[in-house]
Structure formats: C-alpha cells, structure tokens
Design a protein around this motif. Structure first.
Motif, PDB file in Angstrom:
ATOM      1  N   VAL A  99      14.894   8.260  -6.671  1.00 23.58           N
ATOM      2  CA  VAL A  99      13.911   7.241  -7.035  1.00 23.58           C
ATOM      3  C   VAL A  99      13.137   6.852  -5.780  1.00 23.58           C
ATOM      4  O   VAL A  99      13.730   6.352  -4.814  1.00 23.58           O
ATOM      5  CB  VAL A  99      14.567   5.989  -7.631  1.00 23.58           C
ATOM      6  N   ALA A 100      11.831   7.073  -5.795  1.00 20.84           N
ATOM      7  CA  ALA A 100      10.965   6.652  -4.685  1.00 20.84           C
ATOM      8  C   ALA A 100      10.519   5.226  -4.987  1.00 20.84           C
ATOM      9  O   ALA A 100       9.484   4.992  -5.614  1.00 20.84           O
ATOM     10  CB  ALA A 100       9.773   7.587  -4.553  1.00 20.84           C
ATOM     11  N   ASN A 101      11.318   4.273  -4.537  1.00 23.08           N
ATOM     12  CA  ASN A 101      11.070   2.866  -4.849  1.00 23.08           C
ATOM     13  C   ASN A 101      10.444   2.102  -3.686  1.00 23.08           C
ATOM     14  O   ASN A 101       9.722   1.135  -3.898  1.00 23.08           O
ATOM     15  CB  ASN A 101      12.377   2.187  -5.266  1.00 23.08           C
ATOM     16  N   ALA A 102      10.728   2.502  -2.454  1.00 28.08           N
ATOM     17  CA  ALA A 102      10.162   1.785  -1.305  1.00 28.08           C
ATOM     18  C   ALA A 102       8.645   1.786  -1.395  1.00 28.08           C
ATOM     19  O   ALA A 102       8.026   2.783  -1.775  1.00 28.08           O
ATOM     20  CB  ALA A 102      10.615   2.444  -0.005  1.00 28.08           C
ATOM     21  N   GLY A 103       8.035   0.665  -1.070  1.00 22.50           N
ATOM     22  CA  GLY A 103       6.587   0.578  -1.142  1.00 22.50           C
ATOM     23  C   GLY A 103       6.099  -0.706  -0.508  1.00 22.50           C
ATOM     24  O   GLY A 103       6.881  -1.496   0.027  1.00 22.50           O
ATOM     25  N   GLY A 104       4.813  -0.927  -0.593  1.00 25.79           N
ATOM     26  CA  GLY A 104       4.236  -2.129  -0.011  1.00 25.79           C
ATOM     27  C   GLY A 104       2.771  -1.921   0.292  1.00 25.79           C
ATOM     28  O   GLY A 104       2.172  -0.909  -0.082  1.00 25.79           O
ATOM     29  N   ALA A 105       2.182  -2.892   0.961  1.00 21.21           N
ATOM     30  CA  ALA A 105       0.753  -2.830   1.284  1.00 21.21           C
ATOM     31  C   ALA A 105       0.506  -3.515   2.614  1.00 21.21           C
ATOM     32  O   ALA A 105       1.257  -4.404   3.019  1.00 21.21           O
ATOM     33  CB  ALA A 105      -0.081  -3.488   0.199  1.00 21.21           C
ATOM     34  N   ARG A 106      -0.547  -3.092   3.268  1.00 22.95           N
ATOM     35  CA  ARG A 106      -0.968  -3.729   4.514  1.00 22.95           C
ATOM     36  C   ARG A 106      -2.472  -3.925   4.498  1.00 22.95           C
ATOM     37  O   ARG A 106      -3.207  -3.076   3.982  1.00 22.95           O
ATOM     38  CB  ARG A 106      -0.569  -2.870   5.711  1.00 22.95           C
ATOM     39  N   GLY A 107      -2.936  -5.038   5.053  1.00 27.23           N
ATOM     40  CA  GLY A 107      -4.365  -5.285   5.147  1.00 27.23           C
ATOM     41  C   GLY A 107      -4.894  -6.133   4.011  1.00 27.23           C
ATOM     42  O   GLY A 107      -4.220  -6.364   3.001  1.00 27.23           O
ATOM     43  N   GLY A 108      -6.140  -6.595   4.164  1.00 23.31           N
ATOM     44  CA  GLY A 108      -6.772  -7.444   3.177  1.00 23.31           C
ATOM     45  C   GLY A 108      -7.811  -6.709   2.358  1.00 23.31           C
ATOM     46  O   GLY A 108      -7.586  -5.580   1.918  1.00 23.31           O
ATOM     47  N   ASP A 109      -8.967  -7.360   2.171  1.00 25.13           N
ATOM     48  CA  ASP A 109     -10.004  -6.762   1.338  1.00 25.13           C
ATOM     49  C   ASP A 109     -10.726  -5.648   2.094  1.00 25.13           C
ATOM     50  O   ASP A 109     -10.394  -5.325   3.241  1.00 25.13           O
ATOM     51  CB  ASP A 109     -10.983  -7.829   0.845  1.00 25.13           C
ATOM     52  N   LEU A 110     -11.717  -5.062   1.448  1.00 22.45           N
ATOM     53  CA  LEU A 110     -12.388  -3.885   1.991  1.00 22.45           C
ATOM     54  C   LEU A 110     -12.960  -4.130   3.383  1.00 22.45           C
ATOM     55  O   LEU A 110     -12.826  -3.290   4.276  1.00 22.45           O
ATOM     56  CB  LEU A 110     -13.509  -3.445   1.045  1.00 22.45           C
ATOM     57  N   LEU A 111     -13.577  -5.282   3.568  1.00 23.66           N
ATOM     58  CA  LEU A 111     -14.261  -5.533   4.831  1.00 23.66           C
ATOM     59  C   LEU A 111     -13.311  -5.925   5.953  1.00 23.66           C
ATOM     60  O   LEU A 111     -13.647  -5.739   7.127  1.00 23.66           O
ATOM     61  CB  LEU A 111     -15.333  -6.627   4.647  1.00 23.66           C
ATOM     62  N   SER A 112     -12.132  -6.426   5.610  1.00 26.42           N
ATOM     63  CA  SER A 112     -11.196  -6.841   6.657  1.00 26.42           C
ATOM     64  C   SER A 112     -10.110  -5.809   6.931  1.00 26.42           C
ATOM     65  O   SER A 112      -9.534  -5.792   8.022  1.00 26.42           O
ATOM     66  CB  SER A 112     -10.545  -8.178   6.293  1.00 26.42           C
ATOM     67  N   ALA A 113      -9.811  -4.944   5.978  1.00 29.70           N
ATOM     68  CA  ALA A 113      -8.751  -3.948   6.175  1.00 29.70           C
ATOM     69  C   ALA A 113      -9.245  -2.818   7.070  1.00 29.70           C
ATOM     70  O   ALA A 113     -10.363  -2.324   6.918  1.00 29.70           O
ATOM     71  CB  ALA A 113      -8.291  -3.386   4.829  1.00 29.70           C
ATOM     72  N   SER A 114      -8.390  -2.410   7.974  1.00 30.89           N
ATOM     73  CA  SER A 114      -8.728  -1.331   8.892  1.00 30.89           C
ATOM     74  C   SER A 114      -8.322   0.020   8.309  1.00 30.89           C
ATOM     75  O   SER A 114      -7.574   0.102   7.322  1.00 30.89           O
ATOM     76  CB  SER A 114      -8.025  -1.537  10.230  1.00 30.89           C
ATOM     77  N   ALA A 115      -8.779   1.072   8.952  1.00 32.35           N
ATOM     78  CA  ALA A 115      -8.345   2.419   8.558  1.00 32.35           C
ATOM     79  C   ALA A 115      -6.838   2.555   8.717  1.00 32.35           C
ATOM     80  O   ALA A 115      -6.184   3.235   7.919  1.00 32.35           O
ATOM     81  CB  ALA A 115      -9.078   3.466   9.407  1.00 32.35           C
ATOM     82  N   ASP A 116      -6.273   1.911   9.733  1.00 26.47           N
ATOM     83  CA  ASP A 116      -4.825   1.945   9.929  1.00 26.47           C
ATOM     84  C   ASP A 116      -4.097   1.238   8.787  1.00 26.47           C
ATOM     85  O   ASP A 116      -3.005   1.663   8.382  1.00 26.47           O
ATOM     86  CB  ASP A 116      -4.441   1.293  11.260  1.00 26.47           C
ATOM     87  N   ASP A 117      -4.678   0.158   8.251  1.00 25.01           N
ATOM     88  CA  ASP A 117      -4.072  -0.530   7.111  1.00 25.01           C
ATOM     89  C   ASP A 117      -4.016   0.392   5.897  1.00 25.01           C
ATOM     90  O   ASP A 117      -3.008   0.462   5.190  1.00 25.01           O
ATOM     91  CB  ASP A 117      -4.870  -1.787   6.759  1.00 25.01           C
ATOM     92  N   TRP A 118      -5.113   1.095   5.658  1.00 26.83           N
ATOM     93  CA  TRP A 118      -5.128   2.040   4.536  1.00 26.83           C
ATOM     94  C   TRP A 118      -4.112   3.159   4.757  1.00 26.83           C
ATOM     95  O   TRP A 118      -3.364   3.520   3.841  1.00 26.83           O
ATOM     96  CB  TRP A 118      -6.531   2.627   4.357  1.00 26.83           C
ATOM     97  N   ALA A 119      -4.066   3.691   5.956  1.00 25.40           N
ATOM     98  CA  ALA A 119      -3.133   4.781   6.249  1.00 25.40           C
ATOM     99  C   ALA A 119      -1.686   4.315   6.094  1.00 25.40           C
ATOM    100  O   ALA A 119      -0.844   5.037   5.531  1.00 25.40           O
ATOM    101  CB  ALA A 119      -3.371   5.311   7.660  1.00 25.40           C
ATOM    102  N   ALA A 120      -1.386   3.117   6.578  1.00 31.37           N
ATOM    103  CA  ALA A 120      -0.019   2.600   6.478  1.00 31.37           C
ATOM    104  C   ALA A 120       0.379   2.370   5.026  1.00 31.37           C
ATOM    105  O   ALA A 120       1.526   2.631   4.629  1.00 31.37           O
ATOM    106  CB  ALA A 120       0.106   1.298   7.273  1.00 31.37           C
ATOM    107  N   THR A 121      -0.560   1.889   4.204  1.00 26.76           N
ATOM    108  CA  THR A 121      -0.269   1.654   2.789  1.00 26.76           C
ATOM    109  C   THR A 121       0.005   2.965   2.057  1.00 26.76           C
ATOM    110  O   THR A 121       0.922   3.053   1.231  1.00 26.76           O
ATOM    111  CB  THR A 121      -1.434   0.894   2.125  1.00 26.76           C
ATOM    112  N   PHE A 122      -0.776   3.989   2.363  1.00 22.19           N
ATOM    113  CA  PHE A 122      -0.520   5.290   1.747  1.00 22.19           C
ATOM    114  C   PHE A 122       0.765   5.913   2.289  1.00 22.19           C
ATOM    115  O   PHE A 122       1.490   6.601   1.559  1.00 22.19           O
ATOM    116  CB  PHE A 122      -1.712   6.225   1.964  1.00 22.19           C
ATOM    117  N   ASP A 123       1.091   5.657   3.533  1.00 23.43           N
ATOM    118  CA  ASP A 123       2.297   6.217   4.132  1.00 23.43           C
ATOM    119  C   ASP A 123       3.546   5.696   3.434  1.00 23.43           C
ATOM    120  O   ASP A 123       4.434   6.468   3.055  1.00 23.43           O
ATOM    121  CB  ASP A 123       2.329   5.880   5.626  1.00 23.43           C
ATOM    122  N   ILE A 124       3.635   4.373   3.252  1.00 19.78           N
ATOM    123  CA  ILE A 124       4.837   3.780   2.672  1.00 19.78           C
ATOM    124  C   ILE A 124       4.966   4.090   1.184  1.00 19.78           C
ATOM    125  O   ILE A 124       6.070   4.170   0.647  1.00 19.78           O
ATOM    126  CB  ILE A 124       4.876   2.255   2.906  1.00 19.78           C
TER     127      ILE A 124
END
Length: 270
Positions: A101-126
């Motif tokens: 079961v791939a249950n671990a997850g989460g999100a990083r960063g805020g809305d489009l204008l405040s979230a960084s590329a690293d926030d998007w990458a970290a969210t997809f990573d987890i």
C-alpha cells in the motif's frame, strides 16, 4: 475490548488474509495506522514504515495482540535507497510479500504564485515517485509469490481538485498510474488499484480542528455530503483491506472513491 479485537469484528472471514504478508508506507498515523490495524486484525503479517520512531513504537504496542509482530522502520520514503532497502528487508522478515500500500503522501507549498518549483517537485516526490519506487522494489517479491495486490492512496483532490494544484495533480497522477501499471503488471498476476478517500475526520488533523474551532462552518461542510458526515479512516481502511485480499481478485486498474458521496473537497467548494 482492545483495538485489534474491535477491528477483527469488521473484517470478514472470506477475505482470507491469515498469514498473508503486506507492506504499508506511512503506517503510523491516520489512515495508514488504520490500514495496518485492519490487516493485523485479519491475521496478516505486516511491515510498515514512517518517519517518527515513537509513533511506530505506539503502533507496535497496539498491534501486539496480532498474529505476528510488526516489521517496522523509521525512515523518509523520499530518501534515496531507504524505501527499496526496507522493502527487501520486510520481504525477508515476512517470508515474501502478497501486497503493498503506497499510503505515504503530503503536499508542500501554497498557491500557484507562491509555490516554488521545488514545492511542486517535493509534492510529486512524496506522492507519485514514492509509489513508483515502492512498486518497482516490490514487484520481484510479488512475482515470487505468484502475484499480489497493490493499492495507491490517492484523494478526493485527485478527481475533484481544490487548491493547492500541486497536490491535486499528484493525486490525479496516482489514479492514472494505477490503470497504467495494472496493464503493465497484469501478466505477473499483480493487480494495481487506486483508492481516493474523501475528507477524513482524523483526530488532530484539519477537519477535526475545523469541527472543534469553527463548528458552524464544519456543519455546513458536512451538510454537503449526502450522508451528512465525513468518511472515517476506518471505512477507508476496510476498502483497502478488501482490495488487498483474494476476495477482490476481479478488481484491477480501478479507481475507488471512498467519500460517502462527498461532492466538494473543501468547505469553500472547488
């Protein structure tokens, strides 16, 4: 009545999980904890990982009345090589694997204008990359046992998205990934399905805080759910347990929302 006994009363005998072997990521809290305890109550042998060792110790104490001790490890599933090593260790300790079961997850960063590329990458990573790494590491062990079942935990935000966009996009990717991998791994007898929980009422988490701090807003939110209340982690865990079992052998590549018919992912709608 202890927690394991209570859960055993809701796990049907036809699931035939006694002695079967499963690995759950992010299994020490919330939904992951409920999945682990449902499996243990059904007689399965379980391995799980989480970041906080003290949370794992508390889980081990609760699960001590199960069929076998838990195999646990404190680790970050995004750390290079750590998840893969745990899969191999768990398979060795459990004598193989029948499902993951791939249950671990989460999100990083805020809305489009405040979230960084690293926030998007970290969210997809987890969410997405962690699930890919888990399945890739588990496939050889599942093949050895003649097949098995994998469940990817998505979210209502993956198909009824709300901010933040990076979280919804990652969870939507898991739904697509389940269908693709079901086709790819079908010849090995490995089933892959996605489960999308609705807004779960978990102690200490977002919706429990909303209920306690702004009860009128919480009541309006629940009124939008046909059942008049949010889904519980126990209800979602029961569905995941079913999908891991031989009783669900005809289900593959599916996306199962478990949300009591919830039609908006947040009190503010979409």
């Amino acid at each position: 009545m202890d927690e394991i006994t209570a859960r055993a009363e809701v796990v049907a005998d036809p699931l035939r999980l006694a002695g079967r072997r499963y690995l759950v990521t992010g299994g020490s809290r919330g939904l992951g904890r409920e999945i682990v305890l449902h499996l243990v109550a059904a007689g399965a042998h379980v391995a799980t990982c989480a970041r906080q060792e003290e949370d794992l110790h508390r889980l081990e104490e609760v699960a001590a009345s199960g069929a076998a001790p838990l195999c646990t490890a404190a680790l970050d599933v995004t750390a290079p090589g750590r998840l893969e090593a745990f899969v191999d260790t768990a398979a060795e300790q459990l004598g193989g694997l029948d499902g993951v079961v791939a249950n671990a997850g989460g999100a990083r960063g805020g809305d489009l204008l405040s979230a960084s590329a690293d926030d998007w990458a970290a969210t997809f990573d987890i969410n997405v990359v962690h699930a890919q790494r888990l399945l890739k590491a588990a496939v050889p062990h599942l093949r050895e046992g003649g097949g098995g079942s994998a469940v990817l935990i998505s979210s209502i935000s993956g198909w009824q998205p709300a901010p933040q966009a990076q979280y919804g996009a990652a969870k939507a990717a898991l739904i697509s990934m389940a269908r693709s991998l079901a086709n790819e791994l079908g010849d090995d007898g490995i089933r892959v399905n996605a489960v999308s929980p609705g807004s779960m009422l978990i102690p200490g988490r977002r919706w429990a805080r909303l209920r306690d701090e702004r009860p009128d807003e919480f009541a309006r939110f629940c009124a939008r759910v046909p059942a008049g209340d949010l889904v519980t982690p126990q209800e979602v865990a029961a569905v995941v347990t079913f999908l891991l079992s031989p009783a669900s052998s005809g289900i593959n590549g599916a996306h199962l929302p478990v949300d009591r018919g919830q039609n908006t992912p947040t009190p503010g709608g979409y």
